[in-house]
Scaffold this motif. Structure first.
Motif, PDB file in Angstrom:
ATOM      1  N   PHE A   6       0.907  -1.256  -0.015  1.00 18.86           N
ATOM      2  CA  PHE A   6       0.059  -0.093  -0.032  1.00 18.86           C
ATOM      3  C   PHE A   6       0.834   1.244  -0.084  1.00 18.86           C
ATOM      4  O   PHE A   6       2.067   1.364   0.698  1.00 18.86           O
ATOM      5  CB  PHE A   6      -1.057   0.108   1.268  1.00 18.86           C
ATOM      6  N   PHE A   7       0.568   2.129  -0.625  1.00 22.17           N
ATOM      7  CA  PHE A   7       1.227   3.607  -0.780  1.00 22.17           C
ATOM      8  C   PHE A   7       0.339   4.757  -0.560  1.00 22.17           C
ATOM      9  O   PHE A   7      -0.849   4.646  -0.603  1.00 22.17           O
ATOM     10  CB  PHE A   7       1.926   3.709  -2.195  1.00 22.17           C
ATOM     11  N   ALA A   8       0.919   5.840  -0.035  1.00 20.81           N
ATOM     12  CA  ALA A   8       0.367   7.008   0.093  1.00 20.81           C
ATOM     13  C   ALA A   8      -0.744   7.170   1.018  1.00 20.81           C
ATOM     14  O   ALA A   8      -0.775   6.296   2.138  1.00 20.81           O
ATOM     15  CB  ALA A   8      -0.090   7.883  -0.953  1.00 20.81           C
ATOM     16  N   HIS A   9      -2.091   7.506   0.547  1.00 20.90           N
ATOM     17  CA  HIS A   9      -2.917   7.712   1.718  1.00 20.90           C
ATOM     18  C   HIS A   9      -3.399   6.270   1.961  1.00 20.90           C
ATOM     19  O   HIS A   9      -4.182   5.860   2.994  1.00 20.90           O
ATOM     20  CB  HIS A   9      -4.230   8.571   1.131  1.00 20.90           C
ATOM     21  N   ARG A  11      -1.747   3.562   2.653  1.00 18.51           N
ATOM     22  CA  ARG A  11      -0.740   3.052   3.589  1.00 18.51           C
ATOM     23  C   ARG A  11      -1.071   3.576   4.778  1.00 18.51           C
ATOM     24  O   ARG A  11      -1.243   2.967   5.749  1.00 18.51           O
ATOM     25  CB  ARG A  11       0.612   3.346   3.305  1.00 18.51           C
ATOM     26  N   ASP A  12      -1.450   5.059   4.902  1.00 17.28           N
ATOM     27  CA  ASP A  12      -1.977   5.624   6.098  1.00 17.28           C
ATOM     28  C   ASP A  12      -3.222   5.285   6.749  1.00 17.28           C
ATOM     29  O   ASP A  12      -3.063   4.776   7.931  1.00 17.28           O
ATOM     30  CB  ASP A  12      -2.280   7.105   5.740  1.00 17.28           C
ATOM     31  N   ILE A  70      -1.761   1.100  -6.696  1.00 18.39           N
ATOM     32  CA  ILE A  70      -1.302   2.612  -6.837  1.00 18.39           C
ATOM     33  C   ILE A  70      -2.235   3.746  -6.969  1.00 18.39           C
ATOM     34  O   ILE A  70      -2.909   3.662  -8.045  1.00 18.39           O
ATOM     35  CB  ILE A  70      -0.561   2.261  -8.099  1.00 18.39           C
ATOM     36  N   PRO A  71      -2.301   4.363  -5.935  1.00 10.83           N
ATOM     37  CA  PRO A  71      -3.072   5.481  -6.327  1.00 10.83           C
ATOM     38  C   PRO A  71      -2.697   6.551  -7.345  1.00 10.83           C
ATOM     39  O   PRO A  71      -1.699   6.505  -7.552  1.00 10.83           O
ATOM     40  CB  PRO A  71      -3.024   6.208  -4.666  1.00 10.83           C
ATOM     41  N   PRO A  72      -3.620   7.267  -7.784  1.00  5.74           N
ATOM     42  CA  PRO A  72      -3.042   8.165  -8.779  1.00  5.74           C
ATOM     43  C   PRO A  72      -1.880   8.896  -8.421  1.00  5.74           C
ATOM     44  O   PRO A  72      -1.823   9.248  -7.389  1.00  5.74           O
ATOM     45  CB  PRO A  72      -4.281   9.239  -8.991  1.00  5.74           C
ATOM     46  N   VAL A  73      -0.831   8.762  -9.313  1.00  6.24           N
ATOM     47  CA  VAL A  73       0.468   9.329  -9.243  1.00  6.24           C
ATOM     48  C   VAL A  73       0.455  10.868  -9.038  1.00  6.24           C
ATOM     49  O   VAL A  73      -0.157  11.441  -9.616  1.00  6.24           O
ATOM     50  CB  VAL A  73       1.651   8.585  -9.930  1.00  6.24           C
TER      51      VAL A  73
ATOM     52  N   GLU B  49       7.139  10.137  -1.836  1.00  6.82           N
ATOM     53  CA  GLU B  49       7.156   8.660  -1.428  1.00  6.82           C
ATOM     54  C   GLU B  49       7.181   7.900  -2.912  1.00  6.82           C
ATOM     55  O   GLU B  49       6.489   8.250  -3.794  1.00  6.82           O
ATOM     56  CB  GLU B  49       6.117   8.341  -0.660  1.00  6.82           C
ATOM     57  N   ILE B 120       4.964   7.567  -8.035  1.00  6.81           N
ATOM     58  CA  ILE B 120       5.751   8.455  -6.938  1.00  6.81           C
ATOM     59  C   ILE B 120       4.586   9.364  -6.579  1.00  6.81           C
ATOM     60  O   ILE B 120       3.692   9.505  -7.347  1.00  6.81           O
ATOM     61  CB  ILE B 120       6.711   9.249  -7.622  1.00  6.81           C
ATOM     62  N   TRP B 121       4.653   9.610  -4.935  1.00  9.77           N
ATOM     63  CA  TRP B 121       3.393  10.448  -4.639  1.00  9.77           C
ATOM     64  C   TRP B 121       3.981  11.543  -3.789  1.00  9.77           C
ATOM     65  O   TRP B 121       5.017  11.333  -3.300  1.00  9.77           O
ATOM     66  CB  TRP B 121       2.520   9.522  -3.671  1.00  9.77           C
ATOM     67  N   TRP B 132      -2.118  13.884   0.903  1.00 12.35           N
ATOM     68  CA  TRP B 132      -1.538  13.074  -0.387  1.00 12.35           C
ATOM     69  C   TRP B 132      -2.051  13.699  -1.642  1.00 12.35           C
ATOM     70  O   TRP B 132      -3.513  13.769  -1.816  1.00 12.35           O
ATOM     71  CB  TRP B 132      -1.620  11.622  -0.348  1.00 12.35           C
ATOM     72  N   GLY B 134      -3.354  13.379  -5.495  1.00 10.98           N
ATOM     73  CA  GLY B 134      -3.670  12.456  -6.331  1.00 10.98           C
ATOM     74  C   GLY B 134      -4.736  11.604  -5.880  1.00 10.98           C
ATOM     75  O   GLY B 134      -5.143  10.938  -6.413  1.00 10.98           O
ATOM     76  N   ALA B 141      -6.500  11.761 -11.500  1.00 12.40           N
ATOM     77  CA  ALA B 141      -5.556  11.444 -12.504  1.00 12.40           C
ATOM     78  C   ALA B 141      -5.980  10.143 -13.252  1.00 12.40           C
ATOM     79  O   ALA B 141      -5.706   9.965 -14.181  1.00 12.40           O
ATOM     80  CB  ALA B 141      -4.172  11.041 -11.689  1.00 12.40           C
ATOM     81  N   TYR B 142      -6.754   9.287 -12.685  1.00  8.74           N
ATOM     82  CA  TYR B 142      -7.277   8.029 -13.262  1.00  8.74           C
ATOM     83  C   TYR B 142      -8.851   8.215 -13.544  1.00  8.74           C
ATOM     84  O   TYR B 142      -9.416   7.512 -12.665  1.00  8.74           O
ATOM     85  CB  TYR B 142      -7.048   6.675 -12.614  1.00  8.74           C
TER      86      TYR B 142
END
Lengths: 76, 154
Positions: A6-9, A11-12, A70-73, B49, B120-121, B132, B134, B141-142
């Protein structure tokens, strides 16, 4: 077993960078549904990657695959 | 190692050096920096990140796309992660080509693609909170739930 990252929000919200679970045989969309229920996430605008390549919702997860959400980058 | 994710400040010259070639008539360098004001809102600092291993792969993919599209191009990209202050350098893209028009175009293409496909965020820290970027509140974005097929495989 599978590693789910999980990444970004996300993961939070989950509180972990990754979890290890056997989700082989499930499709990405089934896994999304499961995680949405377990963690109260919203994954409808989130992409999945399997083994570091973007994957569609109907891709079936194999044993040993690493799945990343992968949330929107927003790099650059 | 033309495509890197780095936790350290980026040495701009070293990115440029990677694309030096005798065939080149031009090198364009894009330096992305941390801006203080976005739509009037004051940023204190950012956290970047990355899903590092995949991010490097996707940067390499962008390099491959550029070489296919612009003859004789060489590309190097370094993106920084971690805490960045205002005016810090977040990304450096260097492109060399035989002719200048291609170097400008290909460099622009690289930054637009980073914003589409590289995991990358950034997390904005403002005086009154953090977010965050995005997520659905800030940008979409999507719009169809994923990068378009053309975005992924072009």
């Amino acid at each position: 077993m599978n590693k789910i990252m999980f990444f970004a929000h996300l993961r939070d919200r989950v509180g972990e960078e990754s979890v290890t679970k056997d989700v082989s045989g499930k499709t990405i969309s089934e896994l999304k549904q499961m995680l949405e229920e377990n963690y109260e996430l919203k994954l409808d605008s989130v992409m999945a990657a399997v083994n570091e390549e973007f994957a569609s919702d109907d891709e079936v997860i194999q044993d040993g695959d690493t799945i990343a959400f992968i949330p929107p980058v927003s790099g650059g | 190692m033309n495509f890197e994710i780095s936790k350290d400040p980026i040495d701009i010259q070293s990115v440029i050096d990677k694309v030096v070639q005798r065939e080149a008539g031009a090198i364009t360098t894009f330096i992305g920096t941390v801006r203080e004001l976005t739509h009037g809102k004051k940023t204190l600092y950012l956290i970047y990140e990355a899903y590092e291993s995949m991010a490097v792969k996707k940067l390499e993919q962008i390099g491959t796309e550029i070489k296919e599209r612009w003859n004789g191009a060489e590309v190097a990209i370094t993106h920084r992660t971690g805490k960045l202050d205002i005016t810090d350098v977040a990304v450096v893209i260097a492109v060399s080509t035989p002719h200048r028009a291609d170097a400008y175009e290909a460099n622009r293409y690289a930054i637009e693609r980073i914003k589409e496909i590289v995991p990358i965020w950034k997390k904005e820290h403002w005086e009154d909170g953090e977010e965050w970027i995005g997520n659905q509140l800030e940008t979409v974005a999507y719009p169809k739930g994923k990068p378009e097929a053309k975005d992924l495989n072009e």
